[in-house]
Write an enzyme that holds these catalytic residues in place. Structure first.
Site, mmCIF file in Angstrom:
data_model
loop_
_atom_site.group_PDB
_atom_site.id
_atom_site.type_symbol
_atom_site.label_atom_id
_atom_site.label_comp_id
_atom_site.label_asym_id
_atom_site.label_seq_id
_atom_site.Cartn_x
_atom_site.Cartn_y
_atom_site.Cartn_z
ATOM 1 C CB VAL A 38 -1.150 0.011 1.178
ATOM 2 C CG1 VAL A 38 -1.882 1.270 1.211
ATOM 3 C CG2 VAL A 38 -1.987 -1.273 1.337
ATOM 4 C CE LYS A 90 -7.629 -5.705 6.891
ATOM 5 N NZ LYS A 90 -6.768 -5.353 5.436
ATOM 6 C CD GLU A 138 -13.651 5.542 2.440
ATOM 7 O OE1 GLU A 138 -14.184 6.744 2.780
ATOM 8 O OE2 GLU A 138 -13.968 4.649 2.328
ATOM 9 N N GLY A 146 -11.013 -1.668 0.290
ATOM 10 C CA GLY A 146 -9.918 -0.910 -0.576
ATOM 11 C C GLY A 146 -10.196 0.603 -1.139
ATOM 12 C CB ILE A 188 -15.415 0.425 -2.142
ATOM 13 C CG1 ILE A 188 -15.205 -0.978 -3.120
ATOM 14 C CG2 ILE A 188 -16.974 0.575 -2.225
ATOM 15 C CD1 ILE A 188 -16.051 -2.010 -2.919
ATOM 16 N N GLY A 225 -1.588 -12.478 -5.419
ATOM 17 C CA GLY A 225 -1.289 -11.530 -4.326
ATOM 18 C C GLY A 225 -2.519 -11.325 -3.695
ATOM 19 C CD GLU A 233 -3.366 -10.345 4.104
ATOM 20 O OE1 GLU A 233 -1.979 -9.742 4.594
ATOM 21 O OE2 GLU A 233 -3.896 -9.337 3.687
ATOM 22 C CE LYS A 270 -10.819 -5.619 4.692
ATOM 23 N NZ LYS A 270 -10.744 -6.642 3.527
HETATM 24 P P1 NAP Z 1 3.157 -4.655 3.710
HETATM 25 O O1 NAP Z 1 3.332 -4.944 2.173
HETATM 26 O O2 NAP Z 1 3.454 -5.830 4.655
HETATM 27 O O3 NAP Z 1 4.125 -3.375 4.122
HETATM 28 C C1 NAP Z 1 4.447 -3.099 5.260
HETATM 29 C C2 NAP Z 1 5.356 -1.825 5.446
HETATM 30 O O4 NAP Z 1 5.322 -1.353 6.576
HETATM 31 C C3 NAP Z 1 6.602 -2.379 4.951
HETATM 32 O O5 NAP Z 1 7.556 -1.521 4.064
HETATM 33 C C4 NAP Z 1 7.589 -2.630 6.574
HETATM 34 O O6 NAP Z 1 8.699 -2.214 6.129
HETATM 35 C C5 NAP Z 1 6.770 -1.360 7.118
HETATM 36 N N1 NAP Z 1 6.581 -2.033 8.615
HETATM 37 C C6 NAP Z 1 6.034 -3.013 9.094
HETATM 38 N N2 NAP Z 1 6.155 -3.054 10.526
HETATM 39 C C7 NAP Z 1 7.252 -2.061 10.709
HETATM 40 C C8 NAP Z 1 7.830 -1.544 11.661
HETATM 41 N N3 NAP Z 1 7.767 -2.058 13.082
HETATM 42 N N4 NAP Z 1 8.764 -0.438 11.818
HETATM 43 C C9 NAP Z 1 8.648 0.133 10.719
HETATM 44 N N5 NAP Z 1 8.324 -0.171 9.645
HETATM 45 C C10 NAP Z 1 7.390 -1.446 9.509
HETATM 46 O O7 NAP Z 1 1.662 -4.474 4.150
HETATM 47 P P2 NAP Z 1 0.447 -4.024 3.307
HETATM 48 O O8 NAP Z 1 -0.162 -4.969 2.511
HETATM 49 O O9 NAP Z 1 0.994 -2.642 2.359
HETATM 50 O O10 NAP Z 1 -0.554 -3.376 4.295
HETATM 51 C C11 NAP Z 1 -0.522 -2.033 4.956
HETATM 52 C C12 NAP Z 1 -1.759 -1.714 5.628
HETATM 53 O O11 NAP Z 1 -2.818 -1.611 4.840
HETATM 54 C C13 NAP Z 1 -2.174 -2.850 6.864
HETATM 55 O O12 NAP Z 1 -2.881 -2.216 7.671
HETATM 56 C C14 NAP Z 1 -3.098 -3.684 5.969
HETATM 57 O O13 NAP Z 1 -4.141 -4.255 6.506
HETATM 58 C C15 NAP Z 1 -3.841 -2.374 5.134
HETATM 59 N N6 NAP Z 1 -4.707 -2.778 3.641
HETATM 60 C C16 NAP Z 1 -3.648 -3.464 2.886
HETATM 61 C C17 NAP Z 1 -4.478 -4.009 1.856
HETATM 62 C C18 NAP Z 1 -3.549 -4.574 0.539
HETATM 63 O O14 NAP Z 1 -4.435 -4.945 -0.515
HETATM 64 N N7 NAP Z 1 -2.421 -5.095 0.727
HETATM 65 C C19 NAP Z 1 -5.898 -3.385 1.489
HETATM 66 C C20 NAP Z 1 -6.198 -2.665 2.368
HETATM 67 C C21 NAP Z 1 -5.571 -2.225 3.760
HETATM 68 P P3 NAP Z 1 10.107 -3.250 5.728
HETATM 69 O O15 NAP Z 1 9.706 -2.753 4.152
HETATM 70 O O16 NAP Z 1 11.353 -2.645 6.011
HETATM 71 O O17 NAP Z 1 9.716 -4.522 6.190
HETATM 72 N N1 HSE Z 2 -6.410 -10.153 2.023
HETATM 73 C C1 HSE Z 2 -7.641 -8.829 2.139
HETATM 74 C C2 HSE Z 2 -8.460 -9.470 1.041
HETATM 75 C C3 HSE Z 2 -7.060 -7.593 1.543
HETATM 76 O O1 HSE Z 2 -8.405 -10.447 0.359
HETATM 77 O O2 HSE Z 2 -9.436 -8.844 0.831
HETATM 78 C C4 HSE Z 2 -6.682 -6.639 2.344
HETATM 79 O O3 HSE Z 2 -7.857 -5.865 3.145
#
Ligand code: NAP
Ligand code: HSE
Length: 429
Positions: free
Chosen positions: A16, A106, A130, A135, A137, A188, A191, A206
């Site tokens: 993200v 979340k 939001e 995502g 929406i 992708g 998780e 959610k």
């Molecule tokens: P991600 O790809 O695992 O990225 C996490 C990032 O945060 C990485 O850059 C990581 O650093 C950094 N990080 C984690 N722990 C840390 C710490 N203790 N100190 C400093 N930096 C730290 O996660 P993501 O998928 O982007 O998700 C991020 C957030 O968005 C979550 O809350 C998730 O629920 C939410 N979200 C995600 C999606 C989705 O589609 N992925 C959709 C909606 C909401 P490093 O790179 O150095 O490891």
């Molecule tokens: N793993 C989640 C999904 C994405 O499949 O909808 C992050 O909210």
């Protein structure tokens, strides 16, 4: 160029965060027209400073939170690290330092929403989220603001892309569960550990957040009843089609006179219901209110750019509020204190698949157990391989029944010598 530049820090630059950085760069020229100020991501907090991050300037990276929270020039903190700690502490400290916060987290909001909102209010700061639900929406702002003129009574949604993808592939292409999950992981959507997706915890967080906003009363994830999709089989999907239904993992929140119902579980929904047509990794949220009637919001519920779209929408709003000196204008909307109804007290219709002895009187025995526990049969079909087959499969759809009565009936059925197996119990919309 404007005379004013709003500086922000990004906490996390993974899926993200990477999308947010790209989008912020692509909007650089337009930010002043959209908000009245230039905007710049000035710092990025990460865990690992050595990791290769194409497109991310190395000089922006830090692994020291104090450099961000103690920097008076940074006015906005965008938390996209995920997890409870250190995200919780960072957000609280940022708000206490008078910084505006945007988050996609979340897990955090569904458990610690109250303290976060109270802290934001105490410091007249924005706390916007939001991206935490569905995502791209727009659903948080509609529930909190655009639909505030309603008494909302129901919010129901497909809010997990992974499980919707799996169920769609099982339903439309006859894929089995393991194959569909492997494909979702490869694409992708799931998780690395897909437990939170397939067991309904992600959707549970959610729906807890949406229930708070829709009914103006605090609901936490621990109050959400959750059941995942791991026991849904291809056989159930085939029978559902025969009866004119699709099976979806739904988050459902209802405001009833006895309290809030809030749960996540697989559900048979009529094939002509708008949510039944939402396929693959798409998400959709269906809302009912006294003035608006029905509305459905649909789009991409996860992924780099769809989620970044929601985050940047919040960032633009927060920057605009800073420019106009009205940060913290939209605070916590939980001004009621409604009880959450225990699942046992809810009323549901059920699809029940039973493998039973193929003998005269067996169906009557099963019907009598159901009847004695207040379960009325609406439809029933029986399938046996041949007239001589030892066992037959019975599929029953019930009328509305109190959850506790249905559970009692199933316990008694399981003990009957004529019942070989309770194949599935899935609720019906
Ligand atoms: P991600 O790809 O695992 O990225 C996490 C990032 O945060 C990485 O850059 C990581 O650093 C950094 N990080 C984690 N722990 C840390 C710490 N203790 N100190 C400093 N930096 C730290 O996660 P993501 O998928 O982007 O998700 C991020 C957030 O968005 C979550 O809350 C998730 O629920 C939410 N979200 C995600 C999606 C989705 O589609 N992925 C959709 C909606 C909401 P490093 O790179 O150095 O490891
Ligand atoms: N793993 C989640 C999904 C994405 O499949 O909808 C992050 O909210």
């Amino acid at each position: 160029m404007s005379e004013r530049t709003v500086k922000a820090a990004l906490l996390g630059v993974g899926t993200v965060g990477g999308g947010v950085y790209k989008l912020a760069e692509s909007l650089r020229e337009e930010m002043v027209s959209k908000t009245g100020a230039d905007f710049e991501i000035a710092r990025i907090l990460v865990r690992n400073l050595e990791k290769e991050r194409p497109g991310i300037p190395r000089e922006l990276l830090t692994d020291n939170w104090r450099e961000i929270v103690e920097d008076p020039e940074i006015q906005v903190v965008i938390e996209v690290m995920g997890g409870i700690e250190p995200a919780r502490t960072c957000i609280l400290e940022a708000l206490q330092a008078g910084k505006q916060v945007v988050t996609a987290n979340k897990d955090l909001l569904a458990e610690y929403g109250q303290v976060l909102m109270e802290t934001a209010e105490a410091h007249s700061c924005d706390l916007q989220f939001e991206a935490s639900v569905a995502g791209a929406i727009p659903i948080i702002r509609p529930l909190k603001q655009s639909l505030a003129g309603n008494h909302l009574t129901e919010v129901m949604g497909i809010v997990n892309g992974t499980t919707n993808y799996i169920l769609s592939k099982m339903s439309d292409e006859g894929m089995d569960y393991q194959e569909a999950l492997a494909k979702a992981t490869e694409l992708g959507y799931a998780e690395a550990d897909p437990t939170a997706d397939v067991e309904g915890y992600d959707a549970g967080r959610k729906i807890a957040i949406m229930a708070c906003l829709a009914f103006n009363s605090r609901v936490t994830f621990s109050q959400v009843y959750t059941e995942g999709i791991t026991r849904v089989t291809a056989t159930d999907i085939r029978y559902a089609h025969e009866f004119g239904f699709e099976i979806k993992l739904l988050g459902l929140a209802r405001n009833t006179p006895e309290g809030i119902e809030v749960r996540v579980h697989p559900m048979l929904i009529p094939s002509d219901h708008p949510l039944a047509t939402v396929k693959d990794s798409f998400n959709a949220v269906f809302v009912h209110g006294d003035a608006l009637d029905d509305a459905m919001f649909m789009g991409r519920g996860a992924g780099e750019m769809p989620t970044a779209s929601a985050v940047m929408g919040d960032v633009i709003d927060v920057v605009r509020n800073l420019v106009h000196g009205c940060s913290g204008r939209v605070g916590c909307s939980c001004y009621k204190s409604l009880p959450v109804k225990p699942m046992e007290e809810t009323e549901n219709r059920f699809y029940l698949r039973i493998l039973a002895a193929n003998r005269p009187g067996v169906l009557a025995g099963i019907a009598s157990v159901l009847g004695n526990n207040g379960v009325c049969i609406e439809q029933v079909v029986q399938r046996s391989r041949s007239r001589q087959a030892e066992n037959a499969e019975l599929v029953i759809i019930t009328d509305l029944v109190r959850e506790s009565g249905f559970r009692d009936a199933v316990t008694i059925l399981q003990a009957l010598s004529t019942v070989r197996e309770i194949g599935s119990c899935i609720r019906v919309y």
